[in-house]
Design a protein around this motif. Structure first.
Motif, PDB file in Angstrom:
ATOM      1  N   ALA A 158       0.822  -0.791  -0.171  1.00 15.22           N
ATOM      2  CA  ALA A 158       0.392   0.357  -0.131  1.00 15.22           C
ATOM      3  C   ALA A 158       0.704   1.347  -0.018  1.00 15.22           C
ATOM      4  CB  ALA A 158      -0.910  -0.039   1.597  1.00 15.22           C
ATOM      5  N   ASP A 163      -3.668   5.154   1.545  1.00 16.97           N
ATOM      6  CA  ASP A 163      -3.866   3.686   1.318  1.00 16.97           C
ATOM      7  C   ASP A 163      -3.695   2.414   2.210  1.00 16.97           C
ATOM      8  OD1 ASP A 163      -3.813   3.909  -1.375  1.00 16.97           O
ATOM      9  OD2 ASP A 163      -1.678   3.995  -1.860  1.00 16.97           O
ATOM     10  N   TYR A 207      -9.157   1.441   0.354  1.00 14.17           N
ATOM     11  CA  TYR A 207      -8.404   0.334   0.687  1.00 14.17           C
ATOM     12  C   TYR A 207      -9.188  -0.449  -0.197  1.00 14.17           C
ATOM     13  CZ  TYR A 207      -8.695   2.837   4.734  1.00 14.17           C
ATOM     14  OH  TYR A 207      -8.419   3.636   5.658  1.00 14.17           O
ATOM     15  N   THR A 208      -8.712  -2.176  -0.128  1.00 12.27           N
ATOM     16  CA  THR A 208      -9.079  -2.680  -1.183  1.00 12.27           C
ATOM     17  C   THR A 208      -8.525  -4.963  -0.301  1.00 12.27           C
ATOM     18  OG1 THR A 208      -7.517  -3.617  -2.416  1.00 12.27           O
ATOM     19  CG2 THR A 208      -8.155  -1.813  -3.320  1.00 12.27           C
ATOM     20  N   ARG A 225      -4.963  -0.296   0.626  1.00 13.77           N
ATOM     21  CA  ARG A 225      -5.134  -0.601  -0.557  1.00 13.77           C
ATOM     22  C   ARG A 225      -3.425  -1.641  -1.197  1.00 13.77           C
ATOM     23  NH1 ARG A 225      -4.226   2.377  -6.524  1.00 13.77           N
ATOM     24  NH2 ARG A 225      -2.546   3.883  -4.892  1.00 13.77           N
TER      25      ARG A 225
END
Length: 266
Positions: A158, A163, A207-208, A225
């Protein structure tokens, strides 16, 4: 064209979730990471049932693994490097043939996570991660510049302050440490544009991934992320939109990552 990237965290375990993804995002190309299935046991019938007539995969038993599911013909680049000479199925390069004769170069990556201790002298996994990114960066620099190229995947870093849920608290945590961030930025700067941050300003949280350790991931929202879509600079004007499918984190038996979609006008 809609390109989606998703660390599925075991294809066979979460095969049924692909229908949810297709219904929600209708991708033209779907790039998966951490498939954890050797090629001989890949569920060959599943992609066709979802409308993907073309599949490329590179997998191994129990770990790693990448795959590309496409509605357009694929040609795998068998000459792509075996990073670190480990044969650990972390990269798949292919050309996507588009209507009208155009070709899109696609790279699907699963970068090593790096273990828990951010010190290469005591943690071989962290050293492997840094070396992997260094090697990839050097290769893309040496073989560039690129046109009509997309790089996606779980890059396990990230890079930006927003992130991660707390820049200050995660500076010493693997995935957001300065050595990793510096390397990922250098890789991106070898000839790519961050397609999602093209739409989302860097001062906005994004974010992921949310850890399984968070009992209520939505309430705590302590995300990172880690999943990225990069495009060659010539495709920047063609970027049409993006979507991070946060609701996928609430699917039954979810991955800790959620799908990321980017639209490119081709």
């Amino acid at each position: 064209m809609r390109i989606v990237t998703w660390n599925i965290n075991s294809l066979r375990l979460r095969l049924g979730l692909l229908r949810h993804l297709v219904d929600a995002l209708a991708p033209d190309v779907l790039c998966l990471q951490e498939t954890k299935v050797p090629d001989a046991l890949f569920p060959d019938a599943a992609p066709g049932a979802l409308g993907f007539g073309h599949v490329a995969r590179r997998g191994m038993k129990g770990y790693n693994g990448v795959a590309v599911l496409s509605r357009h013909p694929l040609v795998v680049d068998e000459a792509a490097p075996d990073w670190g000479g480990r044969g650990d199925c972390r990269h798949l390069a292919a050309s996507v043939s588009l209507p009208g004769g155009e070709v899109l170069d696609l790279h699907n990556f699963y970068v090593p996570a790096g273990g828990d201790v951010p010190d290469r002298t005591v943690n071989p996994k962290f050293a492997h991660k840094l070396d992997f990114v260094d090697e990839a960066t050097a290769w893309f620099r040496a073989t560039g510049p690129r046109r009509r190229c997309v790089l996606v995947g779980d890059l396990n870093i990230a890079p930006l302050e927003h992130d991660v849920w707390s820049h200050k608290q995660l500076l010493g945590v693997v995935s957001h440490t300065p050595p990793e961030v510096e390397r990922l930025n250098a890789w991106r700067d070898s000839g790519f544009v961050d397609a999602v941050r093209h739409f989302v300003p860097e001062d906005q949280k994004l974010y992921t991934w949310w850890s399984y350790r968070n009992r209520d991931w939505k309430a705590s929202d302590r995300g990172r992320r880690l999943d990225h879509v990069w495009v060659s600079p010539d495709l920047r004007p063609n970027l049409g939109g993006y979507r991070i499918l946060r609701e996928a984190r609430d699917w039954d038996g979810p991955s800790d990552h959620v799908p990321v979609a980017v639209d490119i006008d081709l």
